[in-house]
Design an enzyme around this catalytic site. Structure first.
Site, PDB file in Angstrom:
ATOM      1  N   LYS A  73       0.834  -1.220   0.000  1.00  0.00           N
ATOM      2  CA  LYS A  73       0.000   0.000   0.000  1.00  0.00           C
ATOM      3  C   LYS A  73       0.866   1.266   0.000  1.00  0.00           C
ATOM      4  CE  LYS A  73      -2.226  -1.014   3.873  1.00  0.00           C
ATOM      5  NZ  LYS A  73      -1.798  -2.343   4.298  1.00  0.00           N
TER       6      LYS A  73
ATOM      7  N   ARG B 251     -10.016   0.805   8.269  1.00  0.00           N
ATOM      8  CA  ARG B 251      -9.714  -0.583   8.605  1.00  0.00           C
ATOM      9  C   ARG B 251     -10.897  -1.264   9.286  1.00  0.00           C
ATOM     10  NH1 ARG B 251      -3.840   0.334   8.747  1.00  0.00           N
ATOM     11  NH2 ARG B 251      -2.676  -1.585   9.029  1.00  0.00           N
TER      12      ARG B 251
ATOM     13  N   ARG C 220      11.178  -6.538   5.351  1.00  0.00           N
ATOM     14  CA  ARG C 220      11.070  -5.131   5.724  1.00  0.00           C
ATOM     15  C   ARG C 220      11.554  -4.936   7.160  1.00  0.00           C
ATOM     16  NH1 ARG C 220       5.258  -2.250   5.468  1.00  0.00           N
ATOM     17  NH2 ARG C 220       5.013  -3.072   7.561  1.00  0.00           N
TER      18      ARG C 220
ATOM     19  N   ARG D 299      10.489  -1.151  12.758  1.00  0.00           N
ATOM     20  CA  ARG D 299       9.116  -1.161  13.286  1.00  0.00           C
ATOM     21  C   ARG D 299       8.936  -2.278  14.299  1.00  0.00           C
ATOM     22  NH1 ARG D 299       4.550  -0.032   8.754  1.00  0.00           N
ATOM     23  NH2 ARG D 299       3.434  -1.321  10.262  1.00  0.00           N
TER      24      ARG D 299
ATOM     25  N   ARG E 132      -1.409  -9.381  13.066  1.00  0.00           N
ATOM     26  CA  ARG E 132      -1.917  -8.330  12.168  1.00  0.00           C
ATOM     27  C   ARG E 132      -2.703  -8.954  11.014  1.00  0.00           C
ATOM     28  NH1 ARG E 132       3.552  -5.777  10.869  1.00  0.00           N
ATOM     29  NH2 ARG E 132       2.469  -4.315   9.521  1.00  0.00           N
TER      30      ARG E 132
HETATM   31  P1  AMP Z   1       0.199   0.338   9.045  1.00  0.00           P
HETATM   32  O1  AMP Z   1       1.434   1.194   8.987  1.00  0.00           O
HETATM   33  O2  AMP Z   1      -0.910   0.859   8.178  1.00  0.00           O
HETATM   34  O3  AMP Z   1       0.498  -1.118   8.800  1.00  0.00           O
HETATM   35  O4  AMP Z   1      -0.361   0.438  10.550  1.00  0.00           O
HETATM   36  C1  AMP Z   1       0.405  -0.005  11.658  1.00  0.00           C
HETATM   37  C2  AMP Z   1      -0.489  -0.178  12.863  1.00  0.00           C
HETATM   38  O5  AMP Z   1      -1.093   1.078  13.208  1.00  0.00           O
HETATM   39  C3  AMP Z   1      -1.665  -1.127  12.685  1.00  0.00           C
HETATM   40  O6  AMP Z   1      -1.298  -2.491  12.885  1.00  0.00           O
HETATM   41  C4  AMP Z   1      -2.628  -0.616  13.758  1.00  0.00           C
HETATM   42  O7  AMP Z   1      -2.194  -1.016  15.047  1.00  0.00           O
HETATM   43  C5  AMP Z   1      -2.433   0.890  13.668  1.00  0.00           C
HETATM   44  N1  AMP Z   1      -3.350   1.491  12.669  1.00  0.00           N
HETATM   45  C6  AMP Z   1      -3.006   2.087  11.481  1.00  0.00           C
HETATM   46  N2  AMP Z   1      -4.092   2.519  10.821  1.00  0.00           N
HETATM   47  C7  AMP Z   1      -5.161   2.204  11.599  1.00  0.00           C
HETATM   48  C8  AMP Z   1      -6.570   2.354  11.452  1.00  0.00           C
HETATM   49  N3  AMP Z   1      -7.100   2.923  10.346  1.00  0.00           N
HETATM   50  N4  AMP Z   1      -7.367   1.896  12.456  1.00  0.00           N
HETATM   51  C9  AMP Z   1      -6.856   1.334  13.560  1.00  0.00           C
HETATM   52  N5  AMP Z   1      -5.534   1.119  13.749  1.00  0.00           N
HETATM   53  C10 AMP Z   1      -4.678   1.542  12.787  1.00  0.00           C
END
Ligand code: AMP
Length: 190
Positions: free
Chosen positions: A14, A89, A128, A134, A145
């Site tokens: 993404k 999400r 990654r 991270r 996840r």
């Molecule tokens: P990402 O970088 O998009 O993979 O997000 C990393 C983490 O941030 C996710 O595993 C969630 O814990 C949190 N997170 C990111 N976006 C959202 C969202 N829209 N709703 C809830 N938690 C989020």
């Protein structure tokens, strides 16, 4: 306005595709994951509340995410459009996005769903993790996840499919191969 939602499992590309879309179409990139990581780094109340949830692979609460999103949308009144990366999400977030964009006389133009084989997702995330720093790019959290994605985010794909706005792009190959499909999809929704 051109408003794109980019969705897909963790590791589906993404962020990479969003960066290319931003350059090609001049959109404002809103990544809720990046926003949360910035809040954690800055030590804000939102960051403190989100930190352990993220490390455990869980979602942060809808109300926090929705209000952060609202600030970003309202804070960019001159945007040509947005790409929402990692948001919505949950179905509650998707409904909030529809009403937020409705308030500014706009809507989601299309939802891009990135499809990647399960084993390849894990391989990419572990790779990654070697350089991302991270806390959530390790095998145990990756598995959580992916579970959270299947239970809480797949209904969001259904939500957009039922309203005729979901388009799929396969991303098992190269970045360029994926972007060729993405570009066709976006151009057809202009
Ligand atoms: P990402 O970088 O998009 O993979 O997000 C990393 C983490 O941030 C996710 O595993 C969630 O814990 C949190 N997170 C990111 N976006 C959202 C969202 N829209 N709703 C809830 N938690 C989020």
């Amino acid at each position: 306005m051109l408003n794109i939602v980019i969705s897909g499992a963790p590791g589906s590309g993404k962020g990479t595709q969003s960066d290319i879309i931003v350059k090609e179409y001049g959109l404002v990139h809103i990544s809720t994951g990046d926003m949360l990581r910035a809040e954690i780094k800055a030590g804000t109340a939102n960051g403190k509340a989100a930190e352990s949830l993220i490390a455990e692979g869980k979602l942060v609460p809808d109300d926090m995410i929705i209000s952060m999103l609202r600030d970003q949308v309202k804070g960019n009144p001159d945007a040509r459009g947005f790409i929402f990366d990692g948001f919505p999400r949950t179905v509650a977030q998707a409904e909030a996005l529809d009403s937020m964009l409705g308030e500014i006389g706009s809507k989601v133009s299309c939802m891009l769903c990135m499809d990647v084989d399960h084993d390849l997702l894990i391989e990419r995330l572990l790779n990654r993790g070697k350089t991302s720093g991270r806390a959530d790019d390790n095998l145990e959290t990756i598995r959580k996840r992916l579970d959270v994605y299947n239970t809480q985010t797949l209904p969001v794909i259904k939500f957009y499919t039922e309203s005729g706005r979901c388009r799929h792009a396969a991303n098992n190959g190269t970045v360029d191969e994926c972007f060729a499909q993405v570009k066709r999809i976006i151009d057809s929704s202009l």
